[in-house]
Scaffold this active site. Structure first.
Site, short mmCIF file in Angstrom:
data_model
loop_
_atom_site.label_atom_id
_atom_site.label_comp_id
_atom_site.label_asym_id
_atom_site.label_seq_id
_atom_site.Cartn_x
_atom_site.Cartn_y
_atom_site.Cartn_z
N ARG A 83 0.88 -1.18 0.00
CA ARG A 83 0.00 0.00 0.00
C ARG A 83 0.91 1.22 0.00
O ARG A 83 1.68 1.42 0.93
CB ARG A 83 -0.91 0.01 1.23
CG ARG A 83 -1.61 1.35 1.43
CD ARG A 83 -2.72 1.30 2.44
NE ARG A 83 -3.88 0.63 1.91
CZ ARG A 83 -5.11 0.73 2.42
NH1 ARG A 83 -5.32 1.47 3.49
NH2 ARG A 83 -6.12 0.10 1.88
N HIS A 137 -7.29 0.89 -6.46
CA HIS A 137 -7.51 0.03 -5.28
C HIS A 137 -8.17 -1.26 -5.79
O HIS A 137 -9.33 -1.55 -5.48
CB HIS A 137 -8.40 0.76 -4.27
CG HIS A 137 -8.40 0.16 -2.90
ND1 HIS A 137 -7.59 -0.91 -2.55
CD2 HIS A 137 -9.10 0.48 -1.78
CE1 HIS A 137 -7.81 -1.20 -1.28
NE2 HIS A 137 -8.73 -0.38 -0.80
N GLN A 184 -9.99 -3.98 -3.53
CA GLN A 184 -11.30 -3.53 -3.01
C GLN A 184 -12.40 -3.82 -4.02
O GLN A 184 -13.50 -4.27 -3.67
CB GLN A 184 -11.24 -2.02 -2.73
CG GLN A 184 -12.55 -1.43 -2.26
CD GLN A 184 -12.93 -1.87 -0.86
OE1 GLN A 184 -12.14 -1.77 0.06
NE2 GLN A 184 -14.15 -2.36 -0.69
N ASP A 218 -17.19 7.24 -1.86
CA ASP A 218 -15.95 7.08 -1.11
C ASP A 218 -15.67 8.42 -0.44
O ASP A 218 -16.29 9.45 -0.78
CB ASP A 218 -14.81 6.67 -2.07
CG ASP A 218 -13.49 6.41 -1.36
OD1 ASP A 218 -13.51 6.15 -0.13
OD2 ASP A 218 -12.43 6.49 -2.01
N CYS A 259 -16.46 1.47 0.42
CA CYS A 259 -15.23 0.71 0.71
C CYS A 259 -14.78 0.88 2.15
O CYS A 259 -14.05 0.04 2.66
CB CYS A 259 -14.12 1.11 -0.27
SG CYS A 259 -13.58 2.83 -0.09
N ARG A 265 -13.54 -8.59 1.65
CA ARG A 265 -12.12 -8.29 1.41
C ARG A 265 -11.29 -9.54 1.74
O ARG A 265 -10.37 -9.89 1.01
CB ARG A 265 -11.66 -7.12 2.30
CG ARG A 265 -12.28 -5.78 1.95
CD ARG A 265 -11.80 -5.26 0.62
NE ARG A 265 -10.35 -5.21 0.57
CZ ARG A 265 -9.61 -4.20 1.05
NH1 ARG A 265 -10.19 -3.15 1.56
NH2 ARG A 265 -8.29 -4.22 0.95
N1 NVA Z 1 -9.91 6.84 -1.51
C1 NVA Z 1 -9.56 6.37 -0.18
C2 NVA Z 1 -9.82 4.91 -0.07
C3 NVA Z 1 -9.58 4.36 1.33
C4 NVA Z 1 -9.76 2.88 1.38
C5 NVA Z 1 -8.11 6.70 0.10
O1 NVA Z 1 -7.27 6.55 -0.80
O2 NVA Z 1 -7.80 7.13 1.21
N1 CP Z 2 -11.21 -0.05 2.28
C1 CP Z 2 -9.95 -0.14 2.74
O1 CP Z 2 -9.00 -0.40 1.99
O2 CP Z 2 -9.83 0.02 4.08
P1 CP Z 2 -8.49 0.22 4.89
O3 CP Z 2 -7.91 1.54 4.50
O4 CP Z 2 -8.91 0.18 6.34
O5 CP Z 2 -7.54 -0.89 4.57
#
Ligand code: NVA
Ligand code: CP
Length: 307
Positions: free
Chosen positions: A102, A129, A132, A223, A263, A291
């Site tokens: 990540r 992502h 997800q 989101d 998500c 997930r």
């Molecule tokens: N768009 C959000 C998704 C979190 C799972 C982010 O990148 O923070």
């Molecule tokens: N939706 C998602 O990826 O959640 P986290 O940021 O908690 O991993």
């Protein structure tokens, strides 16, 4: 050897194959059967950003498959002190069987994959992502929303919107994206999606009106307006996203039996109202649980592709 960096690299058949595998593994688990498909294997999990779901689902997932997960925060790695991505990749991939990352820049994960001897999975970047979306579509299948669905995405044209574009254009369903002006999805991703859509028959619509997107939709999703790394833009974004909250009134325009996906994490009073969120908590938390199952499918599939 295959990586899982973006759905762009997968065919419709492959996406559905992985989901079929995931559904079988889920079914086995619900019956109390845990088959060690990845016995003795290790998954390195590199996190440059926070996570609840991604961390827990990958760590528990690899454990249930008979392997072990290593949580590696960037700041605890030499990566945080400047060791190059490509060196980190060459070291970790000599010791571990799979890597999940990540991070911010999609280019970093592509670089890692280029130097990795083992499959690399995208656990979220600023651009995509994909894991997800596998859980999201698995949830749609479970709710019977995978037969020519109309999906409405309301909010920021971010990594989630980009990923929905990849999924819809690969699988061939209708996707309507409503964003405030100036917050549209990545233009390169849009161009790619339009190319894939020609082949799959997907209908992709962009607008700046949430009501137009949600009208008669089967699935409504949103989101956060402030993704990780955008905290400094919070005030401006809250002002710019006025009118984009998914609430009861907006959702009432969707089909009677429409489902709502998120998500997570969800920010009530911003992209979603408390009332709507709680009303649809069943599907939202089924989605979160998926997930775990979807990613187990991805890991087993990638491992099989190696042999
Ligand atoms: N768009 C959000 C998704 C979190 C799972 C982010 O990148 O923070
Ligand atoms: N939706 C998602 O990826 O959640 P986290 O940021 O908690 O991993």
């Amino acid at each position: 050897m295959r990586h899982f960096l973006t759905l762009r690299d997968f065919t419709k058949e492959e996406i559905l194959d992985i989901l079929k595998l995931a559904a079988n593994i889920k079914k086995e688990l619900k019956k109390g059967i845990t088959i060690p498909y990845l016995e003795g294997k290790s998954l390195a999990m590199i996190f440059e950003k926070s996570s609840t779901r991604t961390r827990v689902s990958f760590e528990v997932g690899i454990y249930q498959l008979g392997g072990i997960g290593l949580f590696l925060s960037k700041n605890d790695l030499q990566l945080g002190r400047g060791e190059p991505m490509k060196d980190t990749a060459r070291v970790i991939s000599r010791m571990c069987d799979m890597v999940m990352i990540r991070t911010y820049d999609q280019a970093d994960i592509e670089e890692f994959a280029k130097f990795s001897h083992v499959p690399v999975i995208n656990g979220l970047t600023d651009r995509f992502h994909p894991v997800q979306l596998m859980a999201d579509y698995m949830t749609m299948m479970e709710y019977g929303k995978d037969k020519d669905p109309v999906v409405a995405y309301v909010g920021d044209g971010n990594n989630m919107a980009n990923s929905w574009l990849m999924l819809a254009s690969k699988l061939g369903f209708e996707l309507r994206i409503a964003t405030p002006s100036g917050y549209e999805p990545d233009s390169e991703v849009v161009a790619q999606a339009m190319e894939f859509a020609k082949e799959s028959g997907a209908e992709i619509v962009f607008c700046n009106d949430p009501a137009e997107a949600v009208k008669n939709a089967d699935v409504v999703t949103t989101d956060t307006w402030i993704s990780m790394g955008q905290e400094e833009e919070k005030e401006k974004r809250i002002a710019d996203f006025k009118g984009f909250m998914v609430d009861e009134e907006l959702f009432s325009l969707a089909k009677k039996d429409a489902i709502f996906l998120h998500c997570l994490p969800a920010y009530r009073g911003y992209e979603v109202s408390e009332e709507l969120f709680e009303k649809h908590s069943k599907e939202i938390f089924d989605e979160a649980e998926n997930r775990l199952h979807a990613q187990k499918g991805i890991m087993v599939w990638l491992d099989r592709e190696r042999s």
